[in-house]
Design an enzyme around this catalytic site. Structure first.
Site, PDB file in Angstrom:
ATOM      1  N   HIS A 102       0.842  -1.203   0.000  1.00 16.52           N
ATOM      2  CA  HIS A 102       0.000   0.000   0.000  1.00 16.52           C
ATOM      3  C   HIS A 102       0.873   1.248   0.000  1.00 16.52           C
ATOM      4  O   HIS A 102       1.958   1.261   0.604  1.00 16.52           O
ATOM      5  CB  HIS A 102      -0.977   0.011   1.178  1.00 16.52           C
ATOM      6  CG  HIS A 102      -0.358   0.038   2.541  1.00 16.52           C
ATOM      7  ND1 HIS A 102      -0.029   1.210   3.200  1.00 16.52           N
ATOM      8  CD2 HIS A 102      -0.018  -0.966   3.396  1.00 16.52           C
ATOM      9  CE1 HIS A 102       0.484   0.932   4.385  1.00 16.52           C
ATOM     10  NE2 HIS A 102       0.503  -0.384   4.528  1.00 16.52           N
ATOM     11  N   ASP A 104      -0.357   4.461   0.826  1.00 18.18           N
ATOM     12  CA  ASP A 104      -0.745   5.465   1.816  1.00 18.18           C
ATOM     13  C   ASP A 104       0.005   5.230   3.121  1.00 18.18           C
ATOM     14  O   ASP A 104       0.528   4.134   3.362  1.00 18.18           O
ATOM     15  CB  ASP A 104      -2.253   5.439   2.055  1.00 18.18           C
ATOM     16  CG  ASP A 104      -2.715   4.144   2.729  1.00 18.18           C
ATOM     17  OD1 ASP A 104      -2.354   3.059   2.217  1.00 18.18           O
ATOM     18  OD2 ASP A 104      -3.406   4.209   3.752  1.00 18.18           O
ATOM     19  N   GLU A 170      -4.967   1.613   2.990  1.00 17.96           N
ATOM     20  CA  GLU A 170      -4.845   0.552   3.987  1.00 17.96           C
ATOM     21  C   GLU A 170      -4.831   1.112   5.401  1.00 17.96           C
ATOM     22  O   GLU A 170      -5.455   0.551   6.305  1.00 17.96           O
ATOM     23  CB  GLU A 170      -3.568  -0.247   3.722  1.00 17.96           C
ATOM     24  CG  GLU A 170      -3.474  -1.551   4.526  1.00 17.96           C
ATOM     25  CD  GLU A 170      -2.894  -1.381   5.918  1.00 17.96           C
ATOM     26  OE1 GLU A 170      -3.067  -2.277   6.756  1.00 17.96           O
ATOM     27  OE2 GLU A 170      -2.266  -0.326   6.181  1.00 17.96           O
TER      28      GLU A 170
END
Length: 473
Positions: A102, A104, A170
């Site tokens: 992920h 983020d 996430e």
């Protein structure tokens, strides 16, 4: 060099080492992008982050198609954050491997607690510091660098099927994850799923995560008064919301700190030796402060439930006044033992709080977020292959570990792809401080992780049979 689909570990190690300067530069560029999915932060950064990851996937030369996609968030009219999906069709009966990470990151918190700016990658003492340096932008770059090494070693026509899925929310609950899987099921279908979002035993010893706790997170509001009142005039006769909250929350734990909620279960499983001093060193436990809980230390972390209050809305110290507060709101995060249903655990906590609320205090529950734990089936070929790859990449035998944290979306993967073998790996070590100030990545661990994944991909690539096989082969 273009050998016929069977690169050796020596070939891969040379290519990984040659590529490390570019890999580290790309990782640093990703760390500089403050992609945080919380609505209070600049959402354009997540789009820039996704575009950067897509460009890196394109640059590998390994994928047939690279797209940036969004999926709807269930129960809303909103779209989720941008995710990158890159795909390569399997050839000649080879399996397909899905690589997950992920892009983020967690909010940085108080900048004053960082020894260097959170979004300025900084190398000190063999570690790269910065928000997302370990969790999980290093996971992204492990995939990118491993795929690049495989393509350079095996040639452009290597048979292994690949899917790279890098989501953008996430840390904010993967709210559109299930819909993303459903909408892109054919593109994501794989024989093996590698989730690069966990950790290792230590900076020198690789680990395969074979169990994860689930989670039950919710917001709790406690109310006792219609309005605020003077604490001197009414204190002693009127229970304010903070008094009710403190008394209620205190019932969640036994005196030793273990969870006291009837209906929350524990898993009975052996754990490796792990002493109190190691816990103090890795967790930063202050001298004179005793560990909480009962039983073996790793059993408390891996196999027993825990409950933590992670946020509170109340008057700040600077603004404190002699006032009885009418209401208080907190966020409660419960970790659920592997094997227990998260919804059942949440209901147990909810029932407990309702039963133990004093003075008839009013309790309101909202923003409930549930995720089941996970137990890995270690019987498949992929587990054996990744263990061999770890030993090659790290020069040390791997350890099977449990993790006290949660990766709730794995339950979605299991539901959507029940026949896939799921491998939970990662680049973090016990000193990475993910989610905390001064998050960092141990650079030698990073190198070993890349080589290990490249060796694993090469072994999966060598399973090509020349005939149609599972997955998209």
């Amino acid at each position: 060099m273009h050998p016929a689909h069977s690169p050796t570990p020596t070939d891969l190690q040379r290519l990984v080492e040659e590529g490390m300067p570019g890999t580290l530069a790309a990782l640093g560029a990703l760390v500089r992008i403050p992609g945080i999915a919380w609505p209070a932060f600049d959402q354009s950064a997540l789009q820039r982050s996704a575009e950067s990851v897509a460009a890196l996937a394109e640059a590998t030369g390994a994928f047939d198609e690279v797209r940036i996609l969004r999926a709807p968030i269930p129960g809303t009219a909103e779209q989720g954050q941008p995710a990158v999906l890159a795909t390569r069709a399997a050839r000649r009966g080879a399996p397909t491997v899905l690589l997950y990470a992920h892009h983020d990151v967690q909010p940085p918190g108080d900048d004053a607690l960082w020894d260097s700016p959170p979004f300025e990658p900084t190398v000190r003492d063999g570690r790269l510091y910065g928000r997302g340096a370990a969790d999980d932008k290093a996971g992204i770059m492990t995939h990118i660098a491993a795929v690049t090494a495989l393509r350079e070693a095996a040639g452009e026509d290597f048979p292994l099927g690949l899917a790279l899925f890098v989501e953008g929310e996430e840390e904010y609950g993967s709210r559109s994850f299930a819909n993303f899987l459903a909408e892109n099921r054919d593109a994501l279908a794989a024989d093996v799923i590698v989730v690069a979002d966990s950790g290792n035993w230590d900076s020198d010893t690789p680990a395969l995560t074979v169990s994860l706790r689930g989670n039950a997170r919710f917001t709790l509001r406690v109310r006792t008064l219609a309005h605020a009142s003077h604490s001197g005039m009414f204190g002693g006769a009127v229970p304010d919301a903070m008094m009710a909250l403190v008394k209620t929350l205190s019932t969640l734990w036994h005196d030793d700190g273990s969870v006291a909620v009837e209906g929350m279960t524990a898993r009975d499983a052996d754990t490796p030796e792990y002493g109190e001093q190691t816990l103090r060193d890795e967790a930063g436990l202050l001298q004179g402060v005793d560990p909480a809980g009962r039983g073996e230390i790793l059993g408390r972390i891996w196999n027993q439930p825990s409950i933590t209050v992670t946020g509170i809305d109340f008057t700040s110290v600077a603004a404190a006044s002699n006032t009885l507060a009418p209401e208080v709101t907190v966020v409660v995060s419960a970790r659920v033992a592997p094997g227990q249903d998260a919804a059942a655990a949440y209901e147990a906590v909810r029932t407990h709080l309702m039963t133990h609320a004093p003075f008839g205090a009013q309790l309101e529950f909202s923003d409930v977020d549930l995720g089941n734990g996970f137990l890995v089936d270690t019987s498949g070929w992929a587990v054996a292959a990744v263990r061999e790859a770890f030993a090659e990449g790290y020069g040390a035998e791997p350890v099977d570990i449990g993790v006290g944290g949660s990766i709730p979306f794995i339950a979605d993967l299991v539901r959507e792809f029940p026949d896939a073998q799921i491998l939970v790996t990662g680049v973090e070590d016990p000193h990475s401080r993910a989610h905390s100030p001064n998050e960092s990545l141990h650079l030698d661990t990073f190198r070993h992780a890349i080589l290990s994944e490249a060796v694993f991909l090469a072994s999966a690539n060598a399973r090509a049979t020349g005939a149609a096989g599972p997955g998209r082969g």
